[in-house]
Design an enzyme around this catalytic site. Structure first.
Site, PDB file in Angstrom:
ATOM      1  N   CYS A   2       0.843  -1.188   0.000  1.00 40.73           N
ATOM      2  CA  CYS A   2       0.000   0.000   0.000  1.00 40.73           C
ATOM      3  C   CYS A   2       0.889   1.253   0.000  1.00 40.73           C
ATOM      4  O   CYS A   2       1.948   1.273   0.618  1.00 40.73           O
ATOM      5  CB  CYS A   2      -0.934   0.112   1.199  1.00 40.73           C
ATOM      6  SG  CYS A   2      -2.060  -1.271   1.349  1.00 40.73           S
ATOM      7  N   ASN A 100      -1.343   2.029   5.730  1.00 43.93           N
ATOM      8  CA  ASN A 100      -0.502   0.988   5.142  1.00 43.93           C
ATOM      9  C   ASN A 100      -0.067   0.083   6.286  1.00 43.93           C
ATOM     10  O   ASN A 100       0.511   0.570   7.254  1.00 43.93           O
ATOM     11  CB  ASN A 100       0.716   1.640   4.474  1.00 43.93           C
ATOM     12  CG  ASN A 100       1.819   0.653   4.178  1.00 43.93           C
ATOM     13  OD1 ASN A 100       1.544  -0.509   3.885  1.00 43.93           O
ATOM     14  ND2 ASN A 100       3.053   1.102   4.259  1.00 43.93           N
ATOM     15  N   GLY A 101      -0.363  -1.222   6.201  1.00 41.64           N
ATOM     16  CA  GLY A 101       0.049  -2.144   7.258  1.00 41.64           C
ATOM     17  C   GLY A 101      -1.132  -2.962   7.754  1.00 41.64           C
ATOM     18  O   GLY A 101      -2.137  -3.100   7.056  1.00 41.64           O
ATOM     19  N   GLU A 482      16.545 -18.226  -9.070  1.00 45.09           N
ATOM     20  CA  GLU A 482      16.221 -16.840  -9.401  1.00 45.09           C
ATOM     21  C   GLU A 482      15.610 -16.744 -10.804  1.00 45.09           C
ATOM     22  O   GLU A 482      14.622 -16.032 -11.009  1.00 45.09           O
ATOM     23  CB  GLU A 482      17.484 -15.972  -9.271  1.00 45.09           C
ATOM     24  CG  GLU A 482      17.320 -14.514  -9.622  1.00 45.09           C
ATOM     25  CD  GLU A 482      16.208 -13.777  -8.864  1.00 45.09           C
ATOM     26  OE1 GLU A 482      15.700 -14.301  -7.875  1.00 45.09           O
ATOM     27  OE2 GLU A 482      15.838 -12.673  -9.303  1.00 45.09           O
ATOM     28  N   LYS A 486      11.868 -15.323 -11.589  1.00 43.59           N
ATOM     29  CA  LYS A 486      11.620 -14.222 -12.534  1.00 43.59           C
ATOM     30  C   LYS A 486      10.548 -14.628 -13.534  1.00 43.59           C
ATOM     31  O   LYS A 486       9.616 -13.877 -13.807  1.00 43.59           O
ATOM     32  CB  LYS A 486      12.885 -13.858 -13.318  1.00 43.59           C
ATOM     33  CG  LYS A 486      13.905 -12.959 -12.722  1.00 43.59           C
ATOM     34  CD  LYS A 486      13.496 -11.617 -12.253  1.00 43.59           C
ATOM     35  CE  LYS A 486      12.835 -11.621 -10.936  1.00 43.59           C
ATOM     36  NZ  LYS A 486      13.568 -11.537  -9.734  1.00 43.59           N
ATOM     37  N   GLU A 489       6.930 -15.128 -11.837  1.00 39.31           N
ATOM     38  CA  GLU A 489       6.239 -13.972 -11.253  1.00 39.31           C
ATOM     39  C   GLU A 489       5.743 -12.983 -12.299  1.00 39.31           C
ATOM     40  O   GLU A 489       4.761 -12.292 -12.068  1.00 39.31           O
ATOM     41  CB  GLU A 489       7.098 -13.266 -10.199  1.00 39.31           C
ATOM     42  CG  GLU A 489       8.274 -12.496 -10.719  1.00 39.31           C
ATOM     43  CD  GLU A 489       9.060 -11.790  -9.616  1.00 39.31           C
ATOM     44  OE1 GLU A 489       8.463 -11.282  -8.669  1.00 39.31           O
ATOM     45  OE2 GLU A 489      10.298 -11.756  -9.730  1.00 39.31           O
ATOM     46  N   HIS A 505      16.253 -38.013  -8.242  1.00 40.34           N
ATOM     47  CA  HIS A 505      15.656 -38.493  -6.989  1.00 40.34           C
ATOM     48  C   HIS A 505      14.155 -38.238  -6.944  1.00 40.34           C
ATOM     49  O   HIS A 505      13.554 -38.243  -5.874  1.00 40.34           O
ATOM     50  CB  HIS A 505      16.369 -37.845  -5.795  1.00 40.34           C
ATOM     51  CG  HIS A 505      17.825 -38.206  -5.740  1.00 40.34           C
ATOM     52  ND1 HIS A 505      18.267 -39.469  -5.416  1.00 40.34           N
ATOM     53  CD2 HIS A 505      18.940 -37.486  -6.033  1.00 40.34           C
ATOM     54  CE1 HIS A 505      19.589 -39.513  -5.484  1.00 40.34           C
ATOM     55  NE2 HIS A 505      20.018 -38.314  -5.868  1.00 40.34           N
TER      56      HIS A 505
HETATM   57  O1  M6R Z   1      12.707  -5.552  -0.646  1.00 41.25           O
HETATM   58  P1  M6R Z   1      13.213  -6.932  -0.402  1.00 41.25           P
HETATM   59  O2  M6R Z   1      14.471  -7.207  -1.140  1.00 41.25           O
HETATM   60  O3  M6R Z   1      13.329  -7.270   1.038  1.00 41.25           O
HETATM   61  O4  M6R Z   1      12.107  -7.879  -1.011  1.00 41.25           O
HETATM   62  C1  M6R Z   1      12.185  -9.266  -0.846  1.00 41.25           C
HETATM   63  C2  M6R Z   1      11.311  -9.970  -1.849  1.00 41.25           C
HETATM   64  O5  M6R Z   1       9.968  -9.639  -1.647  1.00 41.25           O
HETATM   65  C3  M6R Z   1      11.710  -9.612  -3.283  1.00 41.25           C
HETATM   66  O6  M6R Z   1      13.044  -9.928  -3.507  1.00 41.25           O
HETATM   67  C4  M6R Z   1      10.835 -10.365  -4.300  1.00 41.25           C
HETATM   68  O7  M6R Z   1      11.044 -11.731  -4.214  1.00 41.25           O
HETATM   69  C5  M6R Z   1      11.187  -9.842  -5.679  1.00 41.25           C
HETATM   70  N1  M6R Z   1      10.409  -8.687  -5.961  1.00 41.25           N
HETATM   71  C6  M6R Z   1      11.002 -10.834  -6.752  1.00 41.25           C
HETATM   72  O8  M6R Z   1      11.444 -10.344  -7.974  1.00 41.25           O
END
Ligand code: M6R
Length: 609
Positions: A2, A100-101, A482, A486, A489, A505
């Site tokens: 938010c 926010n929160g 990673e 990518k 997501e 396995h």
């Molecule tokens: O702001 P941060 O690096 O702590 O965020 C951690 C994860 O939410 C963040 O790396 C997330 O996995 C990435 N946006 C993915 O691309």
């Protein structure tokens, strides 16, 4: 999670708030809204969907004011809807708030408000509880009502409130969620993050936890939890406005992928002196401290966690200290072995990820020394750490992290080198040659980016796939995770990463005719083994895209197609090999028509558990 923007002054609250909310869409984008103070009333407009929907709604009337508060939402309590969108108000609509929160005791407060005050709720949010709470506590002084509400609420939040009878004032509070105040001429601002205000102000106050601020057009007063006035140093923002804009690229993600050579160079060079020594300016870790550590925990979430996996290898190899890497949401609930001989490294782009922050606090309370690797200057993780190793990635806006990841990797190598050299577990010769390798990376990465057209073509061939496997060994196994994250997501393709040696396995049962496998084979030491793993999946019908170092042509005997990266030492290939995977994910998502910078269900900054 938010985004909040508030404005009071002589300009157009509508224009400034809409503009600021657009810059904060990375924090959430399922609904948005604005409350205007019109002098003797409050007018609230809000709707589900992107900020553009709110703009359309507002364009139907001539509504504006000198004061307003706005919000862009990432749903936690209650689905995205007009009713659940912020701002929320109390029964007689005299108070409006944005938040926010999470208010953890909102159920208890809600029951009290219903049973004792006959409050009728219009939304499913925890936020509406705050509005009604302020409504019943208000006795002619909004600031006083907010102080009283703060005493009754539990959770992590930043909120801003306005009252129709106090038409020139915003009251805001910060508790474990980011909040800044922007200092203008004849106007002042509040916001969740700097990009929201960059167009208007460069001077800001970073608000601390448990502080309340009273914002008028002429003044920003800060009070601590004991209600004592606080003097805060003005923080001058030096970012380029362009750095927070798309600069000609179709998406922030693509722009940020291309900014990696510069981000890596800045991250490395800004901490090297003329003798090539790493200067830990602002970091107070001594030789004795390093010798005292008998364990390192690296704790982070998502992409930052993947950077931690590389950090483990670097620190163990160079400083010869055992390292555990853990996702923050697991670490904090399992009573880990942490004491004053532990170095706790938190990695976070935003510095506001609540799980990481909570893990950091847990480790600190047990005596650990806390070093953080953070991108956002002055963020909560940075402020609560003993030492901060900043990445120099610049603002990262796209939800999918790219340049933050590679700059985090650079920091991890540098921390390993620094600890190793200081402790004497690596020689100066080894250190110097490693630094030379790192210095060459920005140039090599620029070469990887020259291959963008070929990767775009590959994406054209692959974008209709619905399942993908990423495999690799050693450092390649972390990069597989990673690359897979990518892709999933931003393109919503079901992708899965596994250490190549683990395939047999169980997971190999899923490989069938035509299954797409992306095989990272950049490690000279493990190259033969990877060729065997590729053979195994090929034998079951897989279609394999290999990633290898220039010159390792043998991979072409096994893989259907190969992406090459420039030659470098095995340990640091992740700095290069992740980039084709970022580009592949980007072009596949683009061809699938996905909203690349704002993928569904996600937000850039995850400030809830
Ligand atoms: O702001 P941060 O690096 O702590 O965020 C951690 C994860 O939410 C963040 O790396 C997330 O996995 C990435 N946006 C993915 O691309």
């Amino acid at each position: 999670m938010c985004g909040i923007v508030g404005y009071v002054g002589n300009g157009s609250a509508r224009e400034i708030i809409i503009d600021g909310l657009k810059k904060l869409e990375y924090r959430g984008y399922d609904s948005s809204g604005i409350a205007f103070g019109t002098g003797n009333n409050l007018e609230i407009r809000k709707c589900v969907g992107r900020i553009s929907n709110l703009e359309t709604l507002l364009s139907k009337e001539n509504l504006d004011s000198h004061i307003g508060i706005g919000h862009t939402r990432w749903a936690t309590h209650g689905a995205p809807s007009d009713a659940n969108a912020h701002p929320h108000s109390n029964m007689d609509e005299s108070i409006a708030i944005v938040h926010n929160g999470i208010i953890e005791n909102y159920v208890e407060l809600k029951e009290m408000l219903i049973n004792e005050h006959g409050v009728v709720f219009k939304s499913e949010t925890d936020t509406e509880v705050i509005a009604h709470l302020l409504g019943v506590l208000y006795d002619g002084d909004l600031e006083e009502a907010v102080w009283k509400a703060v005493e009754m609420m539990r959770g992590a939040y930043a909120l801003v409130a306005i009252h129709k009878d106090e038409p020139d004032k915003m009251i805001a509070v910060r508790k474990d969620a980011p909040l800044i105040a922007g200092l203008g001429k004849g106007c002042n601002f509040v916001a969740s993050d700097i990009p929201a205000l960059l167009k208007y102000v460069r001077e800001i106050y970073l608000i601390e936890n448990n502080e309340l601020i009273v914002v008028t057009a002429d003044d920003v007063k800060i009070y601590n939890a004991e209600r004592k006035p606080v003097t805060r140093e003005v923080f001058h923002v030096t970012w380029d406005v362009d750095a927070a804009e798309k600069g000609g690229y179709d998406h922030f993600m693509l722009k940020e992928i291309h900014e990696q050579p510069k981000g890596l160079e800045d991250t490395l060079v800004r901490r090297l002196n003329d003798n090539g020594e790493i200067v830990l300016e602002g970091i107070t870790m001594t030789k004795e401290d390093i010798e005292n550590f008998n364990k390192v925990y690296i704790v982070a979430c998502g992409t930052a966690y993947h950077a931690g996996l590389v950090g483990k290898a670097a620190i163990e190899k160079m400083a010869r200290i055992p390292v555990e890497v853990e996702v923050a949401s697991e670490f904090r609930y399992r009573d880990p072995f942490v004491d004053d001989k532990t170095l706790f490294i938190a990695i976070s782009q935003s510095g506001e990820t609540l799980d990481t922050l909570a893990a950091l606090r847990e480790a600190k309370s047990k005596g650990a020394r806390v070093l953080s690797v953070v991108n956002v200057v002055g963020s909560s993780v940075a402020r609560e750490s003993d030492d901060v190793f900043y990445t120099w990635a610049g603002p990262e806006i796209a939800v999918a992290s790219t340049k933050a990841y590679t700059t985090q990797l650079m920091c991890m190598y540098m921390i390993g080198l620094y600890m190793g050299l200081t402790k004497g577990t690596i020689t100066r010769e080894f250190y110097d040659s490693y630094i030379e390798e790192l210095k060459a990376i920005p140039g090599k990465l620029a070469k990887v980016l020259e291959n963008e057209g070929a990767i775009e073509n590959l994406a054209k061939e692959l974008y209709r796939r619905e399942h993908v496997f990423f495999i690799g060994r050693g450092p390649d196994s972390g990069v597989s995770l990673e690359g897979s994250l990518k892709l999933k997501e931003i393109s919503y393709i079901n992708s899965f990463a596994i250490a190549a040696g683990e395939l047999k396995h169980g997971t190999i049962a899923l490989i069938e005719q035509g299954t797409l496998v992306i095989a990272l084979a950049t490690q000279d030491k493990l190259f033969e083994k990877m060729l065997s793993n590729i053979q195994e999946v090929k034998a079951r019908g897989a279609y394999v895209i290999g990633v290898a170092k220039d010159g390792n042509k043998d991979i072409e005997k096994q893989a259907d197609k190969t992406i090459y990266i420039p030659e470098c030492i095995d340990e640091i290939t992740p700095l290069l090999s992740v980039v084709p995977l970022q580009l592949l994910a980007y072009y596949i998502a683009k061809l699938r028509g996905c909203d690349i910078d704002k993928p569904k269900n996600l937000a850039k900054s995850v400030t809830v558990e």
